[in-house]
Design a protein around this motif. Structure first.
Motif, PDB file in Angstrom:
ATOM      1  N   ALA A  90      10.930   0.112  -9.829  1.00 58.12           N
ATOM      2  CA  ALA A  90      10.884   0.835 -11.099  1.00 58.12           C
ATOM      3  C   ALA A  90      12.291   1.291 -11.470  1.00 58.12           C
ATOM      4  O   ALA A  90      13.063   1.736 -10.615  1.00 58.12           O
ATOM      5  N   SER A  91      12.624   1.188 -12.734  1.00 57.57           N
ATOM      6  CA  SER A  91      13.956   1.635 -13.173  1.00 57.57           C
ATOM      7  C   SER A  91      14.139   3.127 -12.927  1.00 57.57           C
ATOM      8  O   SER A  91      15.213   3.577 -12.525  1.00 57.57           O
ATOM      9  N   ILE A  92      13.073   3.895 -13.174  1.00 54.06           N
ATOM     10  CA  ILE A  92      13.098   5.344 -12.962  1.00 54.06           C
ATOM     11  C   ILE A  92      11.930   5.678 -12.053  1.00 54.06           C
ATOM     12  O   ILE A  92      10.778   5.347 -12.357  1.00 54.06           O
ATOM     13  N   ALA A  93      12.191   6.329 -10.911  1.00 50.73           N
ATOM     14  CA  ALA A  93      11.114   6.536  -9.940  1.00 50.73           C
ATOM     15  C   ALA A  93      11.297   7.829  -9.158  1.00 50.73           C
ATOM     16  O   ALA A  93      12.418   8.277  -8.907  1.00 50.73           O
ATOM     17  N   THR A  94      10.179   8.396  -8.776  1.00 50.16           N
ATOM     18  CA  THR A  94      10.150   9.407  -7.721  1.00 50.16           C
ATOM     19  C   THR A  94       9.233   8.881  -6.628  1.00 50.16           C
ATOM     20  O   THR A  94       8.385   8.024  -6.867  1.00 50.16           O
ATOM     21  N   ASP A  95       9.418   9.400  -5.410  1.00 52.15           N
ATOM     22  CA  ASP A  95       8.634   8.893  -4.291  1.00 52.15           C
ATOM     23  C   ASP A  95       8.189  10.067  -3.423  1.00 52.15           C
ATOM     24  O   ASP A  95       8.069  11.184  -3.917  1.00 52.15           O
ATOM     25  N   ARG A  96       7.983   9.847  -2.171  1.00 51.13           N
ATOM     26  CA  ARG A  96       7.314  10.821  -1.293  1.00 51.13           C
ATOM     27  C   ARG A  96       7.993  12.189  -1.351  1.00 51.13           C
ATOM     28  O   ARG A  96       9.216  12.295  -1.419  1.00 51.13           O
ATOM     29  N   GLY A  97       7.176  13.234  -1.319  1.00 49.95           N
ATOM     30  CA  GLY A  97       7.702  14.587  -1.357  1.00 49.95           C
ATOM     31  C   GLY A  97       8.035  15.070  -2.745  1.00 49.95           C
ATOM     32  O   GLY A  97       8.607  16.152  -2.919  1.00 49.95           O
ATOM     33  N   GLN A 166      -4.700   7.288  -7.646  1.00 49.61           N
ATOM     34  CA  GLN A 166      -4.339   7.857  -6.354  1.00 49.61           C
ATOM     35  C   GLN A 166      -4.475   6.757  -5.308  1.00 49.61           C
ATOM     36  O   GLN A 166      -5.549   6.202  -5.116  1.00 49.61           O
ATOM     37  N   SER A 167      -3.371   6.425  -4.649  1.00 46.60           N
ATOM     38  CA  SER A 167      -3.427   5.429  -3.592  1.00 46.60           C
ATOM     39  C   SER A 167      -3.742   6.123  -2.270  1.00 46.60           C
ATOM     40  O   SER A 167      -3.956   7.332  -2.212  1.00 46.60           O
ATOM     41  N   THR A 168      -3.735   5.351  -1.197  1.00 45.73           N
ATOM     42  CA  THR A 168      -3.938   5.919   0.140  1.00 45.73           C
ATOM     43  C   THR A 168      -2.667   5.824   0.974  1.00 45.73           C
ATOM     44  O   THR A 168      -2.704   5.927   2.195  1.00 45.73           O
ATOM     45  N   SER A 169      -1.519   5.670   0.307  1.00 47.09           N
ATOM     46  CA  SER A 169      -0.255   5.496   1.025  1.00 47.09           C
ATOM     47  C   SER A 169       0.277   6.798   1.609  1.00 47.09           C
ATOM     48  O   SER A 169       1.109   6.778   2.514  1.00 47.09           O
ATOM     49  N   GLY A 170      -0.183   7.932   1.058  1.00 47.70           N
ATOM     50  CA  GLY A 170       0.359   9.211   1.483  1.00 47.70           C
ATOM     51  C   GLY A 170       1.613   9.609   0.744  1.00 47.70           C
ATOM     52  O   GLY A 170       2.212  10.660   1.031  1.00 47.70           O
ATOM     53  N   ASP A 171       2.037   8.815  -0.228  1.00 48.83           N
ATOM     54  CA  ASP A 171       3.268   9.114  -0.967  1.00 48.83           C
ATOM     55  C   ASP A 171       3.082  10.190  -2.020  1.00 48.83           C
ATOM     56  O   ASP A 171       4.063  10.774  -2.479  1.00 48.83           O
ATOM     57  N   ALA A 172       1.836  10.431  -2.447  1.00 50.16           N
ATOM     58  CA  ALA A 172       1.587  11.402  -3.517  1.00 50.16           C
ATOM     59  C   ALA A 172       0.443  12.321  -3.128  1.00 50.16           C
ATOM     60  O   ALA A 172      -0.604  11.861  -2.653  1.00 50.16           O
ATOM     61  N   ALA A 173       0.634  13.623  -3.326  1.00 49.05           N
ATOM     62  CA  ALA A 173      -0.425  14.584  -3.048  1.00 49.05           C
ATOM     63  C   ALA A 173      -1.583  14.370  -4.005  1.00 49.05           C
ATOM     64  O   ALA A 173      -1.397  13.985  -5.165  1.00 49.05           O
ATOM     65  N   GLU A 174      -2.794  14.617  -3.531  1.00 50.39           N
ATOM     66  CA  GLU A 174      -3.966  14.474  -4.386  1.00 50.39           C
ATOM     67  C   GLU A 174      -4.025  15.627  -5.383  1.00 50.39           C
ATOM     68  O   GLU A 174      -3.673  16.756  -5.073  1.00 50.39           O
ATOM     69  N   GLY A 175      -4.476  15.311  -6.589  1.00 47.50           N
ATOM     70  CA  GLY A 175      -4.575  16.320  -7.636  1.00 47.50           C
ATOM     71  C   GLY A 175      -4.750  15.639  -8.975  1.00 47.50           C
ATOM     72  O   GLY A 175      -5.300  14.537  -9.052  1.00 47.50           O
ATOM     73  N   THR A 176      -4.268  16.262 -10.027  1.00 47.79           N
ATOM     74  CA  THR A 176      -4.452  15.754 -11.382  1.00 47.79           C
ATOM     75  C   THR A 176      -3.195  15.055 -11.879  1.00 47.79           C
ATOM     76  O   THR A 176      -2.127  15.666 -11.961  1.00 47.79           O
ATOM     77  N   CYS A 177      -3.326  13.765 -12.198  1.00 42.68           N
ATOM     78  CA  CYS A 177      -2.243  13.031 -12.868  1.00 42.68           C
ATOM     79  C   CYS A 177      -2.161  13.505 -14.317  1.00 42.68           C
ATOM     80  O   CYS A 177      -3.190  13.665 -14.969  1.00 42.68           O
TER      81      CYS A 177
END
Length: 348
Positions: A90-97, A166-177
């Motif tokens: 992705a040109s612009i991205a955030t990831d784990r944490g 919501q994936s199962t990778s653990g990269d994003a906390a569960e909640g509301t997109c």
């Protein structure tokens, strides 16, 4: 490193990295990389901030993003030109944490598989940004995170225009997109729906935004059984879509394990059919200044309308079926109401 976690989460292999609460300012540079996992500009860790201005970025390896932030790092960018080639770039991205990225007056292009213009597992705001993704969605939000577009123009070519999941990778906390777009244009060249929601709660806010798509499906909330996102049978989407002074066109579809709430406000006009297969749980709320132009028999769990005469519903002769056992429909008294142009609002 050849360790994907080190390059994806901790900025190893990046061209420019800020870690350990560092602050970096970079302007009027050209940054290029051709290695696997070689992100261009990467802020990782709380207090790590990078200010970017007048920078051109080109990456050609897989997992090599233009701007990236993890673990509460921050990137503030203006007047950047980004081109990425490769998978998961992705040109612009955030990831784990999580992380925060704010981009203004910029151009972004992503051409690899799984490489949208914007991918958020944090907070990303794009203002006056023009972007094209030729191998993925225009934008993706994963988990309890956000994307905000202001006066921007994004085009994607993925299976759908915008995906919230919501994936199962653990990269994003569960909640509301949360996806918000104001005074922008979002286009997709694919044959899929404009918005796809799966395995998460989500909210979409659209204000004066042009949506270009050819599938005829504005929004689809549904579980999936092919991507290992959640447990099949209980991994549906729960979505609230709010239009604010907005033109909305296209059908809304929903499977049996998903929920859709459509809110039309401030002279929003929606043209389409709601849950024509009677498969899911979809509701609609209209204020008195908004319009629903019905294009086929529709099924709603409940309908609320500030205009209790329902004169702001143009039925075109179709029937809107509602669930009379839902207390939100008590104001309809279980009646069949004939609309001015021959259609009806009827209990199912």
């Amino acid at each position: 490193t050849t360790d994907g976690d080190e390059s994806n989460f901790y900025a190893v292999n990046s061209i420019l990295a800020a870690v350990g609460a560092s602050t970096v300012t970079i302007s009027d540079y050209t940054l290029t990389s051709a290695a696997e996992g070689s992100n261009a500009i990467f802020a990782s860790g709380e207090g790590s901030v990078i200010y970017v201005s007048g920078v051109t970025i080109k990456t050609t390896g897989n997992s090599s993003r233009g701007l990236d932030a993890t673990y509460d790092g921050t990137v503030i960018a203006d007047n950047v030109d980004i081109a990425t080639t490769g998978a998961h770039c992705a040109s612009i991205a955030t990831d784990r944490g999580e992380g925060t990225i704010k981009v203004t007056d910029s151009t972004v292009n992503s051409s690899g598989d799984g490489s949208p213009c914007i991918y958020s597992t944090g907070s990303i705001t794009a203002t006056n940004v023009t972007g094209t993704a030729t191998g993925s969605q225009a934008a993706v939000v994963e988990g309890k995170n956000t994307i905000t577009l202001i006066n921007s123009h994004l085009t994607g070519a993925g299976k759908n225009g915008i995906m919230l999941y919501q994936s199962t990778s653990g990269d994003a906390a569960e909640g509301t997109c949360v996806f918000t777009s104001t005074d922008s244009t979002i286009s997709t060249t694919s044959t899929g729906e404009m918005f796809y929601i799966t395995n998460t709660d989500a909210e979409i806010y659209l204000t004066n935004t042009i949506l270009n798509f050819t599938s005829g499906i504005l929004l689809n909330a549904a579980g999936n059984d092919t991507n290992n996102w959640g447990i099949p049978g209980s991994n549906g989407g729960k979505i609230m879509l709010k239009g604010i002074s907005q033109i909305l066109e296209g059908d809304i579809t929903c499977d049996a394990i998903s929920t859709v709430e459509l809110r039309l406000t401030e002279e929003t006009e929606y043209t389409g059919t709601i849950d024509k297969a009677n498969a899911g749980d979809v509701s609609i709320t209209l204020d008195s200044d908004s319009i629903w132009n019905v294009t086929g028999d529709s099924y709603v769990s409940y309908i609320t309308d500030e205009d209790e005469s329902l004169s702001n519903i143009v039925s075109n002769g179709y029937t809107i079926y509602y669930d009379s056992s839902d207390s939100s429909n008590d104001w309809l008294n279980g009646q069949t109401i004939t609309l001015s142009d021959g259609g009806t609002v009827s209990p199912l």
